[in-house]
Design a protein around this motif. Structure first.
Motif, PDB file in Angstrom:
ATOM      1  N   GLU A  97      -1.779   3.585   2.389  1.00  0.00           N
ATOM      2  CA  GLU A  97      -3.239   3.550   2.472  1.00  0.00           C
ATOM      3  C   GLU A  97      -3.663   2.378   3.356  1.00  0.00           C
ATOM      4  O   GLU A  97      -3.631   1.219   2.942  1.00  0.00           O
TER       5      GLU A  97
ATOM      6  N   VAL B 108      -1.551  14.455   4.804  1.00  0.00           N
ATOM      7  CA  VAL B 108      -1.910  13.203   5.484  1.00  0.00           C
ATOM      8  C   VAL B 108      -1.328  13.177   6.888  1.00  0.00           C
ATOM      9  O   VAL B 108      -2.021  12.871   7.870  1.00  0.00           O
TER      10      VAL B 108
ATOM     11  N   GLY C  11      -3.199   4.270  10.469  1.00  0.00           N
ATOM     12  CA  GLY C  11      -3.761   3.637   9.281  1.00  0.00           C
ATOM     13  C   GLY C  11      -4.574   2.390   9.556  1.00  0.00           C
ATOM     14  O   GLY C  11      -5.426   2.009   8.742  1.00  0.00           O
TER      15      GLY C  11
ATOM     16  N   ARG D 189       0.820  -1.216   0.000  1.00  0.00           N
ATOM     17  CA  ARG D 189       0.000   0.000   0.000  1.00  0.00           C
ATOM     18  C   ARG D 189       0.854   1.267   0.000  1.00  0.00           C
ATOM     19  O   ARG D 189       0.356   2.355   0.274  1.00  0.00           O
TER      20      ARG D 189
ATOM     21  N   TRP E  20      -5.642   6.935   4.761  1.00  0.00           N
ATOM     22  CA  TRP E  20      -4.241   7.189   4.453  1.00  0.00           C
ATOM     23  C   TRP E  20      -3.472   7.593   5.702  1.00  0.00           C
ATOM     24  O   TRP E  20      -3.986   8.296   6.573  1.00  0.00           O
TER      25      TRP E  20
ATOM     26  N   LEU F 121       3.785   7.490   2.116  1.00  0.00           N
ATOM     27  CA  LEU F 121       2.356   7.439   2.400  1.00  0.00           C
ATOM     28  C   LEU F 121       1.873   6.007   2.233  1.00  0.00           C
ATOM     29  O   LEU F 121       2.327   5.293   1.342  1.00  0.00           O
TER      30      LEU F 121
END
Length: 326
Positions: free
Chosen positions: A36, A246, A66, A12, A41, A34
């Motif tokens: 997901e 994020v 997350g 991810r 996120w 980053l």
């Protein structure tokens, strides 16, 4: 929280490089990862020079944000401060213009290669731009010794400082400086003495600070940061570490869950990027309590090279191993 499998995390992963408007912390771009997760996120963004042991706490924070629900918020917007890098005084109005509605400014001082006169001029320019009702805090990142810090604070006290952040490096120096400037009524905030310390509560127990700067990623996540705040018993400022939209939302989730939030938060640093991964703009000097979703086109445009992505894959793998063994 159960640690998610490494393969799931890496599957991810997106690694991007965000260009900065102005050089900050001696960098022109901010490289970060980053991920997901099932809850949305999340971000893993220890600075490149940080070793694996220090970076592992940042990964723990990213995985919690997350993969686990965030605590219930008690407010829906978070007021933030403007951040003024170590720019020439003449550039201050241009920097402040990127932070619409902010009533507070944090001004970087003691930057390598600059003089106290540069700091004094920069702070004076911020005061002139914000007027008498604006709030000004300065941040030296521990660069001064006790005598330098006392001299600098006295030189800028007429600008009505809200507080001085991490003027000296050690807890002992902070305690002594706090004693020396007590009559000025200018509080001392501890940042590095919390997030880089083996014991983040030592500075509070030593009476070396009036308030703490709390950052979710370096402290291992929102849950641990909330516990540190509860144990410290001091007012706090929630801040960021030059995060993307994020990562800022992780700090916002922390600030939103605190019982009290007496200070504007250092979570407006998205304005320092020419391009961010998602739209998380300030409105009247505050951020909404929400989780931004990165724009796929921007992610693609800001994606790093295959070699840099592999560097991050290896870094995350090592940090994941450390967390699994702890």
């Amino acid at each position: 929280m159960t640690l998610p499998p490494l393969a799931e995390v890496l599957d991810r992963l997106q690694v991007v490089s965000l260009p900065l408007v102005t050089r900050f912390r001696a960098i022109d771009t901010r490289e970060l990862a980053l991920i997901e997760g099932p809850e949305g996120w999340t971000e893993f963004s220890p600075f490149l020079e940080y070793d694996d042991r220090e970076s592992a706490a940042w990964l723990a924070a990213a995985l919690e944000f997350g993969w686990a629900p965030s605590p219930a918020p008690v407010r829906d917007r978070i007021p933030v401060n403007a951040t003024v890098p170590a720019v020439p005084a003449a550039s201050v109005p241009e920097v402040l213009a990127r932070f619409p509605g902010c009533r507070t400014a944090k001004v970087k001082v003691a930057d390598p290669g600059q003089r106290l006169a540069d700091d004094i001029a920069r702070v004076a320019a911020v005061r002139a731009a914000m007027g008498p009702e604006g709030r000004i805090r300065i941040d030296a990142n521990g660069a001064w010794n006790i005598d330098e810090a006392e001299h600098a604070v006295r030189a800028m006290e007429h600008d009505d400082l809200e507080y001085v952040e991490q003027p000296c490096a050690s807890v002992e120096e902070l305690a002594e400086l706090r004693r020396r400037i007590a009559r000025l009524g200018i509080p001392i905030a501890a940042d590095e003495s919390v997030r880089k310390a083996e014991d983040p509560l030592a500075v509070a127990r030593a009476g070396a600070a009036d308030l703490l700067v709390i950052k979710a990623q370096p402290l291992g996540g929102v849950s641990r940061a909330l516990q540190i705040v509860a144990d410290a018993g001091l007012p706090v400022v929630v801040s960021s570490a030059l995060d993307s939209a994020v990562g800022l939302s992780m700090g916002v989730a922390l600030a939103a869950a605190l019982p009290e939030l007496p200070y504007d938060c250092g979570l407006g640093t998205g304005a320092l990027f020419t391009t961010d991964v998602a739209d998380y703009a300030l409105t009247d000097g505050s951020l909404a309590v929400t989780r931004p979703i990165p724009d796929p086109e921007i992610l693609e445009r800001l994606t790093v090279s295959a070699e840099r992505r592999q560097w991050w894959v290896e870094r995350i793998s090592r940090c994941h191993d450390l967390l699994a063994g702890s």
